[in-house]
Design an enzyme around this catalytic site. Structure first.
Site, mmCIF file in Angstrom:
data_model
loop_
_atom_site.group_PDB
_atom_site.id
_atom_site.type_symbol
_atom_site.label_atom_id
_atom_site.label_comp_id
_atom_site.label_asym_id
_atom_site.label_seq_id
_atom_site.Cartn_x
_atom_site.Cartn_y
_atom_site.Cartn_z
ATOM 1 N N HIS A 170 0.885 -1.006 0.061
ATOM 2 C CA HIS A 170 -0.094 0.075 0.196
ATOM 3 C C HIS A 170 0.872 1.255 -0.226
ATOM 4 O O HIS A 170 1.926 1.249 0.672
ATOM 5 C CB HIS A 170 -0.950 0.041 1.162
ATOM 6 C CG HIS A 170 -0.322 -0.192 2.573
ATOM 7 N ND1 HIS A 170 0.258 -1.588 3.181
ATOM 8 C CD2 HIS A 170 0.076 0.951 3.380
ATOM 9 C CE1 HIS A 170 0.778 -1.135 3.910
ATOM 10 N NE2 HIS A 170 0.735 -0.056 4.482
ATOM 11 N N HIS A 212 0.785 5.241 0.831
ATOM 12 C CA HIS A 212 0.358 6.375 1.732
ATOM 13 C C HIS A 212 0.302 7.649 0.984
ATOM 14 O O HIS A 212 1.403 7.983 0.425
ATOM 15 C CB HIS A 212 1.046 6.695 2.953
ATOM 16 C CG HIS A 212 0.992 5.472 4.076
ATOM 17 N ND1 HIS A 212 0.065 5.411 5.088
ATOM 18 C CD2 HIS A 212 1.665 4.349 3.997
ATOM 19 C CE1 HIS A 212 0.556 4.362 5.628
ATOM 20 N NE2 HIS A 212 1.455 3.594 5.054
HETATM 21 P P1 5GP Z 1 2.133 0.527 7.405
HETATM 22 O O1 5GP Z 1 2.795 0.776 8.658
HETATM 23 O O2 5GP Z 1 1.755 -0.971 7.118
HETATM 24 O O3 5GP Z 1 2.496 1.061 6.068
HETATM 25 O O4 5GP Z 1 0.518 1.207 7.417
HETATM 26 C C1 5GP Z 1 -0.689 0.398 7.559
HETATM 27 C C2 5GP Z 1 -1.682 1.528 7.600
HETATM 28 O O5 5GP Z 1 -2.762 0.991 7.670
HETATM 29 C C3 5GP Z 1 -1.550 2.279 8.942
HETATM 30 O O6 5GP Z 1 -1.446 3.904 8.594
HETATM 31 C C4 5GP Z 1 -3.070 2.105 9.716
HETATM 32 O O7 5GP Z 1 -3.665 3.214 10.286
HETATM 33 C C5 5GP Z 1 -3.981 1.515 8.352
HETATM 34 N N1 5GP Z 1 -4.753 0.774 8.750
HETATM 35 C C6 5GP Z 1 -4.849 -0.410 9.464
HETATM 36 N N2 5GP Z 1 -5.825 -1.164 9.590
HETATM 37 C C7 5GP Z 1 -6.731 -0.525 8.969
HETATM 38 C C8 5GP Z 1 -8.261 -0.779 8.698
HETATM 39 O O8 5GP Z 1 -8.836 -1.584 9.060
HETATM 40 N N3 5GP Z 1 -8.815 0.199 7.782
HETATM 41 C C9 5GP Z 1 -8.011 1.437 7.421
HETATM 42 N N4 5GP Z 1 -8.754 1.906 6.529
HETATM 43 N N5 5GP Z 1 -6.881 1.359 7.538
HETATM 44 C C10 5GP Z 1 -6.108 0.649 8.289
#
Ligand code: 5GP
Ligand code: ZN
Length: 135
Positions: free
Chosen positions: A99, A101
């Site tokens: 993903h 951001h």
């Molecule tokens: P990472 O640290 O893996 O780059 O970020 C994962 C992101 O996913 C985090 O910013 C977190 O807030 C978001 N996230 C985690 N669980 C969910 C969810 O169930 N729904 C949504 N919309 N975002 C999520």
């Protein structure tokens, strides 16, 4: 993947504030935003990280990120935006479905993403040579 929360969002088994969908890509709001409008852009198919993505898909993700960034600037009045991607746990990846951001930014919002350092004498060229060797 049944135990992947983003796959479950794609499948409609978990709720999400979807903002844009193409046949292969989904963009939805991050549940814990840096600023309102913080968006995650994901491939609908399960791939763990950037290195697992087929080339064409990475380009499509980039295209959707740009559209989302334009919407953030237009309708949320952001003055800038950051594009970020955490790959592997060591880099802070918590959800192992690739993903990107898209984070709205405002002048003076005080966020500083990465503390930066400096190279010891000779290390800059040495590091560049290590990378060139692999490329
Ligand atoms: P990472 O640290 O893996 O780059 O970020 C994962 C992101 O996913 C985090 O910013 C977190 O807030 C978001 N996230 C985690 N669980 C969910 C969810 O169930 N729904 C949504 N919309 N975002 C999520
Ligand atoms: Zn997944």
């Amino acid at each position: 993947m049944q135990d992947c929360i983003f796959c479950r969002i794609v499948a409609g088994q978990l709720p999400a504030a979807r903002i844009l969908e193409t046949p292969k890509i989904l963009a939805f709001l991050d549940i814990a935003p840096v600023h309102y409008g913080h968006t995650l852009v994901i491939p609908k198919a399960h791939h763990q990280n950037l290195l697992d993505l087929p080339d064409g898909l990475w380009e499509e993700i980039g295209h959707v990120c740009r559209r989302v960034a334009q919407a953030i600037q237009l309708n949320l009045k952001a003055q800038g935006f950051n594009i970020g991607m955490n790959n592997f746990a060591a880099a802070g990846q918590e959800v192992f479905h690739a993903h990107v951001h898209v984070i709205p930014r405002y002048s003076g919002d005080g966020l500083k993403l990465f503390p930066q350092g400096s190279y010891k004498p000779g290390d800059l060229e040495k590091t560049a040579a290590q990378l060139r060797q692999a490329l």
